[in-house]
Structures are given as structure tokens and as C-alpha cells.
Design a protein around this motif. Sequence first.
Motif, mmCIF file in Angstrom:
data_model
loop_
_atom_site.group_PDB
_atom_site.id
_atom_site.type_symbol
_atom_site.label_atom_id
_atom_site.label_comp_id
_atom_site.label_asym_id
_atom_site.label_seq_id
_atom_site.Cartn_x
_atom_site.Cartn_y
_atom_site.Cartn_z
ATOM 1 N N GLY A 87 0.848 -1.184 0.000
ATOM 2 C CA GLY A 87 0.000 0.000 0.000
ATOM 3 C C GLY A 87 0.888 1.240 0.000
ATOM 4 N N TYR A 88 0.341 2.345 -0.546
ATOM 5 C CA TYR A 88 1.189 3.519 -0.778
ATOM 6 C C TYR A 88 1.802 4.066 0.509
ATOM 7 C CZ TYR A 88 2.810 8.061 -2.285
ATOM 8 O OH TYR A 88 3.601 9.157 -2.525
ATOM 9 N N GLU A 89 1.001 4.288 1.522
ATOM 10 C CA GLU A 89 1.548 4.926 2.725
ATOM 11 C C GLU A 89 2.451 3.990 3.523
ATOM 12 O OE1 GLU A 89 -1.897 6.783 4.650
ATOM 13 O OE2 GLU A 89 -1.104 8.698 3.933
ATOM 14 N N SER A 90 2.134 2.712 3.536
ATOM 15 C CA SER A 90 3.048 1.782 4.202
ATOM 16 C C SER A 90 4.399 1.780 3.500
ATOM 17 C CB SER A 90 2.458 0.362 4.190
ATOM 18 O OG SER A 90 3.353 -0.551 4.790
ATOM 19 N N ALA A 91 4.362 1.736 2.175
ATOM 20 C CA ALA A 91 5.612 1.731 1.413
ATOM 21 C C ALA A 91 6.386 3.027 1.613
ATOM 22 C CB ALA A 91 5.307 1.506 -0.065
ATOM 23 N N VAL A 92 5.679 4.152 1.633
ATOM 24 C CA VAL A 92 6.358 5.431 1.856
ATOM 25 C C VAL A 92 6.992 5.460 3.246
ATOM 26 C CG1 VAL A 92 5.975 7.903 2.233
ATOM 27 C CG2 VAL A 92 5.003 6.788 0.225
ATOM 28 N N ALA A 93 6.251 4.976 4.241
ATOM 29 C CA ALA A 93 6.777 4.990 5.605
ATOM 30 C C ALA A 93 8.073 4.185 5.712
ATOM 31 C CB ALA A 93 5.728 4.436 6.562
ATOM 32 N N TYR A 94 8.075 3.010 5.102
ATOM 33 C CA TYR A 94 9.306 2.208 5.162
ATOM 34 C C TYR A 94 10.432 2.839 4.338
ATOM 35 C CZ TYR A 94 7.302 -1.622 7.810
ATOM 36 O OH TYR A 94 6.747 -2.377 8.822
ATOM 37 N N ALA A 95 10.071 3.520 3.270
ATOM 38 C CA ALA A 95 11.104 4.211 2.490
ATOM 39 C C ALA A 95 11.718 5.349 3.305
ATOM 40 C CB ALA A 95 10.504 4.742 1.188
#
Length: 297
Positions: A87-95
Amino acid sequence: MPTTRAARATRLFGAALTGSALLALAACGSPTDEPAASASGDATASAAATCTPETMKTLTAGTLTIGTDKPAYQPWFVDDDPSNGKGYESAVAYAIADELGFAKDKVTWVVAPFNTVVAPGKKAFDFDVNQVSISDERKQAVDFSSGYYDVRQAVITYKGSPIDGKTTVADLKGAKLGAQVGTTSYDAAKDQVQPTADVAVFDTNDLAVQALKNKQIDGIVADLPTAFYMTAAQLDDGAIVGQLPLQGEPEQFGAVLDKGSPLTACVTQAVDALRENGTLDTLVTTWLSTQGAPELE
């Protein structure tokens, strides 16, 4: 409040996908928060030297604690599990975590209801990702990183409509479009699509949806989070024709931090790096554009 609507509408979208009961949330106008090109805490050269797990003053030493609401809905998260990196925000958070030097096993997620995130007071997270729009009003209570998502306008229709499956903005010129009065969505419909027929104006998005159901119009222009909500929760055969090209200074989602957090500059620096190196664009393509919201040419 536009952002609240956007966030909640998106949660409803996810609820529909997961089959959970839909929450009774308002879906009103298109975002009108002012664009926020800069964050509360700008990244600085001095911040660069201090943004490491060893030097950052996180809630728990050596661990990055990230908040979001529960349930966490698609397309921002997948399977109500922020920790899976999907999901977009999960991926952004880990990035962001990776940019700051935190491995995935050094990231902890906590539940943070939307209303508490934007309220004054000490937070139980280092930063939160929850489709929160950056606004000057909210900056009075919390800090924001720079924007990690530029809210786009989208065109919604029903399957089998005259514009279903169209791939370019030019294909929409002959369409009868509608939008909520006084919104950026209306401006986008009028100025970007430039349809040959006048854009139908509605007091609310709900009225626009009803007109679409009655086939009085071919499509609605609304921001993308609202588009996901409409197609998943309000329309039986709804479809997103596509996202309009980004123009001007858009509303942005930003990571939320404690007011005066020592981490604000570091998180902003990480977001800026992800924007500059193309990671955010890649994640938009992966988790939004290919999930039923193609970009119109």
C-alpha cells in the motif's frame, strides 16, 4: 473539512474492499486546503549530520515508531496491516525509515486515530502517515514533513458509460461532466478537460453521484481519494476513468510529528530525497495508478 473527508472517504473505500461494514462518514467537496509547498520544519544541512538512528531522539532509542489509523485501508495499506510494507503509505513509511537508517525490523507501528493525530498534545509516535493534508491551521498544533503525496483530480464514471475506458483528456471533451460547486475539482473539469458542454454543478458530491447513477451526467471530477470512495462505496458499477495531469500547486499529504519535534527536519529531508530520486513517483505508480486509477494522457 476537506482533508478529513478525503482520509475518511479513503477508509470507506478500503472497508468496501475488505467487506467490512462501511462507516458513516461524510463525503463532501474536493480538497480546498491551501497547497503546502514547504513543511513546518525544513531540512537543513545541519540536520543531515544528525539524522541517524544513533543520533535521532526517537521515542524508543534505536526504533522508529510510526502511527496510522485502524482499520488501515487500501490503497494506502493492504490487508489492514501497515507492517507488511504494502500500500502507498506503508511503502512510503518504510522508504522514509530506510532513508533515516532504520531497518524494517527496527520499525514499530502504533494505532493513532485521525482526530488525535492532528490535535495538540504529545504523540505516541515519531511520525504518522494517515492521509493528513498539510495546512496552516494544522501547523498550529503539529509539525508536518514536506508532502509525500500530491493529491490528484480524477474522473469517475460507471461501467459502460460513453467515457468508460477512455485514456486521454481529449477523449473527455464531448462528455457531460459534473463536480461540486466551488471546488478545485470543478476548476479541473472546466479548465483541464474543457468539455464542449458546461460542467454540471452540484452542491455536494453526493448529489453528483446521484446524477451519475441517473445517467444525467457521464462522469464526475473529484480528488483521487474521493474517487476511490465513490467507486467502491457509492456506485454499483463505478469506475475511475483516470487521473488528470497534475497542475499548479496541489494539496499534499504530509507525515505528522509532534509540534516542535526534533525529528521534523530529518523526516522532511528523507521525504525530499524520496521525491528527488523518483521513489515517490514509483510508489504512486505501484500502489495507486495501477490499482484502478490510470493516468490520463
